[in-house]
Scaffold this motif. Structure first.
Motif, PDB file in Angstrom:
ATOM      1  N   CYS A  95      44.726  56.506  38.982  1.00  0.00           N
ATOM      2  CA  CYS A  95      43.323  56.135  39.084  1.00  0.00           C
ATOM      3  C   CYS A  95      43.170  54.745  39.693  1.00  0.00           C
ATOM      4  O   CYS A  95      44.139  54.045  39.970  1.00  0.00           O
ATOM      5  CB  CYS A  95      42.664  56.152  37.701  1.00  0.00           C
ATOM      6  N   LEU A  96      41.913  54.368  39.898  1.00  0.00           N
ATOM      7  CA  LEU A  96      41.526  52.994  40.202  1.00  0.00           C
ATOM      8  C   LEU A  96      40.946  52.439  38.900  1.00  0.00           C
ATOM      9  O   LEU A  96      39.780  52.662  38.584  1.00  0.00           O
ATOM     10  CB  LEU A  96      40.491  52.961  41.330  1.00  0.00           C
ATOM     11  N   GLN A  97      41.753  51.721  38.134  1.00  0.00           N
ATOM     12  CA  GLN A  97      41.387  51.430  36.758  1.00  0.00           C
ATOM     13  C   GLN A  97      40.146  50.559  36.643  1.00  0.00           C
ATOM     14  O   GLN A  97      39.307  50.782  35.770  1.00  0.00           O
ATOM     15  CB  GLN A  97      42.550  50.769  36.011  1.00  0.00           C
ATOM     16  N   SER A  98      39.989  49.560  37.510  1.00  0.00           N
ATOM     17  CA  SER A  98      38.835  48.680  37.350  1.00  0.00           C
ATOM     18  C   SER A  98      37.529  49.442  37.608  1.00  0.00           C
ATOM     19  O   SER A  98      36.495  49.124  37.028  1.00  0.00           O
ATOM     20  CB  SER A  98      38.933  47.458  38.265  1.00  0.00           C
ATOM     21  N   HIS A 129      43.595  47.682  46.500  1.00  0.00           N
ATOM     22  CA  HIS A 129      44.606  48.142  45.536  1.00  0.00           C
ATOM     23  C   HIS A 129      44.745  49.663  45.639  1.00  0.00           C
ATOM     24  O   HIS A 129      43.756  50.388  45.652  1.00  0.00           O
ATOM     25  CB  HIS A 129      44.209  47.734  44.114  1.00  0.00           C
ATOM     26  N   ALA A 130      45.960  50.123  45.697  1.00  0.00           N
ATOM     27  CA  ALA A 130      46.217  51.552  45.829  1.00  0.00           C
ATOM     28  C   ALA A 130      45.996  52.246  44.494  1.00  0.00           C
ATOM     29  O   ALA A 130      45.946  51.624  43.435  1.00  0.00           O
ATOM     30  CB  ALA A 130      47.652  51.771  46.317  1.00  0.00           C
ATOM     31  N   TRP A 131      45.841  53.547  44.573  1.00  0.00           N
ATOM     32  CA  TRP A 131      45.786  54.350  43.362  1.00  0.00           C
ATOM     33  C   TRP A 131      47.117  54.183  42.633  1.00  0.00           C
ATOM     34  O   TRP A 131      48.176  54.245  43.244  1.00  0.00           O
ATOM     35  CB  TRP A 131      45.567  55.817  43.710  1.00  0.00           C
ATOM     36  N   ARG A 132      47.053  53.969  41.331  1.00  0.00           N
ATOM     37  CA  ARG A 132      48.291  53.768  40.584  1.00  0.00           C
ATOM     38  C   ARG A 132      48.138  54.311  39.172  1.00  0.00           C
ATOM     39  O   ARG A 132      47.024  54.583  38.708  1.00  0.00           O
ATOM     40  CB  ARG A 132      48.645  52.278  40.539  1.00  0.00           C
TER      41      ARG A 132
END
Length: 389
Positions: free
Chosen positions: A274-277, A234-237
């Motif tokens: 960010c990488l939320q997880s 998953h990309a930074w979002r």
């Protein structure tokens, strides 16, 4: 500045690894190295992460830094914690390693670095799943509770539907008999016997409670799914930190509810890149640590705020605090102040790495017998390649 005349390379870095200053000698030594241009001189990309831990714990770290070009630099990293809370990196030219054996050694070193990064990512995912495993009983309780009353409500609903169908059957028989007086008497008797008035009041509430229970289970499963997934693909979002905090609190709440009161004071936050997880893993580690620091009863506070260009999340507890002699080691891998079997010593170390990866920092304040406060400070947007350090 006097350091501009020093032949030894001198770099000064913020606690989160950002470059504050590099003298001309350091720029000359590093400018030709790909890492310098690509990472804006960030400390964790110049020296191993272990170097930061060792410098914090022992005051100094020294070793050589090898580059794919075959060039090496002799490095010494000093932690100026007692003074300014910054890192001082000193560099000397280690010369070029020209032999084929040395070149092969450098390539193997880079290969090991790649493998090490992959192992770190696997360790992060394992720690996530271990955390969920630790909380499995509480999560099961959180799911079983709404499932229990939904199951009970379905039993009542089945009975209510049977009674309503029985009343409809009486209506049909009475209509076929064409006897209004008899029809009214039988209907009234049936309504009273089946307590239809109560059913009409209870049925809407029963359905509402059941719907809320199913929604609660759905939310828990969604939070678990979002928390346990890997961000590798998953990309930074842009993400809402408050949503991440709330979902993480939902997962750990059964672990905290019997010993702590939760106080939330959310400010207004922008969406952050960010990488939320991974950040949710940081929040879970800090929340669990806060709960474990409280022996019987206490308060866990979760606060957020926004400053120009950055946001912060603060998790504080009224537990026993951290001993002064342990403060310099709390981010070291496998270091823990908890009893045997109560912790792996990886939670804060992994959290430190995640926050550093987000170009942020963690600030800690703790007073024995009073409590601890961890503040995670993150940039709203990640630095772009080619931008300022």
């Amino acid at each position: 500045m006097a350091l501009s005349c020093v032949e030894e390379g001198v770099c000064l870095h913020e606690p989160d690894g950002r470059l504050m200053y590099a003298n001309p000698a350091a720029e000359a030594l590093l400018r030709a190295q790909p890492r310098w241009a690509e990472t804006h001189g960030r400390l964790e990309h110049l020296v191993p992460m272990q170097a930061l831990h060792d410098a914090r714990a022992h005051g100094c770290w020294s070793d050589s830094i090898a580059f794919l070009s075959g060039h090496t630099l002799e490095a010494r990293l000093h932690w100026l914690g007692a003074d300014a809370g910054r890192f001082l990196l000193l560099l000397r030219d280690g010369g070029a390693t020209r032999s084929e054996d040395d070149q092969e050694l450098q390539l193997r070193h880079e290969e090991l670095n790649v493998r090490f990064n992959a192992a770190q990512e696997q360790l992060l995912q394992s720690e996530k799943l271990a955390s969920i495993g630790q909380l499995a009983a509480g999560v099961a309780h959180e799911i079983n509770n709404p499932i229990g009353y939904v199951h009970s409500n379905l039993g009542s609903l089945q009975e209510y539907v049977g009674n309503l169908f029985a009343l409809i059957d009486v209506y049909e028989r009475a209509m076929r008999a064409h006897d209004p007086h008899s029809m009214r008497t039988e209907i009234d008797d049936t309504r009273e016997r089946l307590d239809v008035d109560f059913i009409s009041r209870d049925l809407p509430q029963l359905l509402t409670e059941s719907r809320q229970g199913i929604e609660r289970v759905t939310a828990i499963v969604r939070d678990l799914r979002d928390f346990s997934r890997s961000d590798r693909e998953h990309a930074w979002r842009l993400a809402d930190l408050h949503a991440g905090l709330d979902s993480t609190i939902n997962i750990v709440w059964n672990e905290l509810r019997y010993k702590a009161t939760l106080e939330k004071e959310y400010g207004t936050l922008p969406m952050i890149e960010c990488l939320q997880s991974e950040l949710n893993q940081v929040f879970m580690n800090l929340l669990l640590n806060a709960g474990q620091a409280i022996d019987e009863e206490g308060v866990i506070s979760v606060r957020t705020g926004h400053e120009p260009g950055q946001v912060w999340v603060e998790i504080a507890d009224t537990g026993g605090g951290i001993p002064a002699e342990a403060m310099q080691r709390i981010f070291d891998p496998f270091f823990t102040t908890k009893p045997v079997g109560k912790g792996t010593g990886l939670g804060l170390s992994i959290s430190y790495g995640i926050v550093a990866k987000h170009h942020g920092r963690i600030e800690v304040e703790s007073t024995p017998q009073t409590g601890s406060r961890f503040r995670v400070i993150l940039p709203v947007r990640q630095p772009q390649p080619g931008g300022d350090a």
